[in-house]
Enzyme design. Structure first.
Site, short mmCIF file in Angstrom:
data_model
loop_
_atom_site.label_atom_id
_atom_site.label_comp_id
_atom_site.label_asym_id
_atom_site.label_seq_id
_atom_site.Cartn_x
_atom_site.Cartn_y
_atom_site.Cartn_z
N VAL A 250 -3.06 -32.76 -2.80
CA VAL A 250 -3.10 -32.28 -4.18
C VAL A 250 -4.54 -32.29 -4.72
O VAL A 250 -4.97 -31.34 -5.38
CB VAL A 250 -2.17 -33.12 -5.09
CG1 VAL A 250 -2.20 -32.60 -6.52
CG2 VAL A 250 -0.74 -33.09 -4.56
N LYS B 275 12.18 -37.33 -9.80
CA LYS B 275 11.91 -36.12 -10.60
C LYS B 275 12.98 -35.94 -11.68
O LYS B 275 12.68 -35.54 -12.80
CB LYS B 275 11.83 -34.91 -9.67
CG LYS B 275 10.59 -34.97 -8.76
CD LYS B 275 10.67 -34.00 -7.61
CE LYS B 275 9.40 -34.02 -6.76
NZ LYS B 275 9.52 -33.27 -5.50
N1 HSE Z 1 8.13 -34.11 -0.88
C1 HSE Z 1 8.33 -33.18 -1.93
C2 HSE Z 1 9.24 -32.07 -1.49
C3 HSE Z 1 7.06 -32.53 -2.42
O1 HSE Z 1 9.61 -31.97 -0.33
O2 HSE Z 1 9.60 -31.28 -2.33
C4 HSE Z 1 6.26 -33.39 -3.32
O3 HSE Z 1 6.93 -33.73 -4.48
#
Ligand code: HSE
Length: 431
Positions: free
Chosen positions: A17, A208
């Site tokens: 990132v 998330k």
């Molecule tokens: N590991 C996450 C995914 C991406 O596969 O969507 C980063 O948040």
């Protein structure tokens, strides 16, 4: 060129990132000057390992191994944290806030677990903390919820927020692959980590969802209270049955606000109607579908991971914070949560459900099972049994909406019947 002093940025962590962020800020520097009204420049980058090969080249004078050369630099206005994980990222972020810096971060775990403390510190120090890159990669869902839809009453979020699992499920569906084979492919392509647990067991998606539901509903959500099932137990035969019945299988992060303000939050595989807008989201892409009283339905789609897409989201936050600093408006959009959400226990959540059973192929089986469903007030929406080998039959059922505990009780009674060999699949149905 602008004659105004530049806004100076320090980047903590120069991995996937961080490099994307650096590229976006440097390659688009001219248009950024035009948009912000002054230059936004990267002054320093801290990483513990400068020998690792990277796609971008950085002037040596920008490099340091000491995060505090950024945190304590009075010229740096914005600190971008792209290290990930809880520590040392959390300490760096809190110290940067205490030093009066605005902070942008892509760190979902840190925001999911400690967002409240971080945002409280930001408010106390009149700085921004922004985290668009923490959810959905480039998908601009945080700003959409915090600003564009802020006046609405949002009551549902359904998201494909993990690209690794969406890629694996897409391949299992298209090619009929087993989970392990599709996972191996995802690892070869760099979508899945060597240790894929966080992605395939829904841990990443739960982080998330905690962030999204807290913002959407204005109540803090404890990530450990989010019900979670991953995709590692899914079988290709259920994906094939689902397809024939008009569904795709997706790992969804779902949050619903009830009328009494309590909140359902769950991450698990779902049979999703092929007609639902999320059903066409394939491969490593992410999408988030939002429902509100005024907006009705909103869906955002894009790449959920990757250097430039996530770097673009973080750079967008840098630009927003730079504008806020320019207008003396740091901290313009504060924490939107008031209090803790009351989470509905999963046993009290209702949904339609797909169930597959392996049963003895003999008279009376269907009747015996249906009787148990009926006695538990569970209504059958659809049942399918295909031609069998005369010994064992697969029966798949889709039940009308029923409670989790109600179905668990019925399935325990059905499993105890001598005619039932196994119940290999129970998957919730949406759309
Ligand atoms: N590991 C996450 C995914 C991406 O596969 O969507 C980063 O948040």
């Amino acid at each position: 060129m602008s004659n105004l002093q530049p806004i100076r940025v320090g980047i903590l962590g120069f991995g996937v990132v961080g490099t994307g962020l650096y590229q976006v800020l440097t390659e688009n520097s001219d248009s950024i000057i035009q948009r912000v009204g002054r230059p936004v420049t990267v002054k320093r980058i801290a990483d513990v390992d400068w020998d690792r090969s990277r796609d971008v080249t950085v002037p040596d004078e920008l490099k340091t191994t000491d995060a505090y050369e950024i945190i304590n630099d009075p010229e740096i206005n914005i600190v971008a944290e792209t290290i990930g994980g809880l520590e040392p990222a959390m300490k760096f972020v809190m110290d940067a806030i205490a030093a009066g810096k605005s902070v942008v971060t892509s760190n979902k775990e840190m925001i999911a677990r400690h967002g409240h403390d971080i945002l409280a510190a930001a408010a106390a120090n009149s700085v921004d903390v922004q985290f668009e890159g923490a959810v959905g990669g480039v998908v601009p869902i945080i700003r959409t919820l915090k600003e564009s839809l802020d006046a609405d009453h949002i009551y549902e979020i359904m998201g494909i927020v993990n690209g690794t699992t969406n890629y694996i499920l897409t391949e299992m569906s298209r090619e009929g692959l087993d989970f392990q084979v599709a996972l191996g492919q995802a690892q070869q392509l760099g979508y899945a980590e060597a240790d894929p647990t966080d992605d395939v067991e829904g841990i990443d998606a739960a982080n998330k969802l905690a962030i999204l539901s807290a913002i959407a509903f204005g109540r803090r959500v404890d990530v450990d209270q989010i019900y979670r099932e991953g995709i590692s137990q899914l079988l290709p035969e259920d994906i094939a049955y689902a397809h024939r019945m008009g569904y795709v299988v997706k790992l969804l992060a779902i949050a619903r606000r009830r009328d009494d303000d309590s909140v359902e939050t769950h991450v698990h595989p779902v049979l999703l109607s092929q007609k639902h807008p999320l059903a066409s989201v394939s491969g490593p892409f992410n999408a988030i579908f939002v429902r509100g009283r005024a907006c009705d339905e909103v869906m955002l789609y894009g790449r959920g991971a990757g250097s430039l897409p996530t770097g673009s989201a973080v750079a967008g936050d840098v630009i927003d914070s730079a504008r806020n600093l320019t207008k003396n408006a740091a901290g313009r959009v504060p924490c939107v949560c008031a209090g803790q959400a009351e989470i509905v226990p999963m046993g009290e959540v209702s949904s339609r459900v797909y169930v597959r059973m392996k049963v003895k192929d003999q008279p009376g089986v269907m009747g015996a099972i249906s009787t148990i469903f009926g006695s538990q007030s569970i209504s059958i929406a659809c049942v399918m049994q295909e031609d069998t080998d005369g010994q064992t039959a697969d029966i798949v059922w889709i039940m009308h909406e029923c409670g989790e505990d109600q179905l668990t009780g019925a399935l325990a009674a059905i499993q105890a019947l001598p005619i039932v060999e196994a119940i290999p699949a129970r998957i919730r149905v949406e759309g």
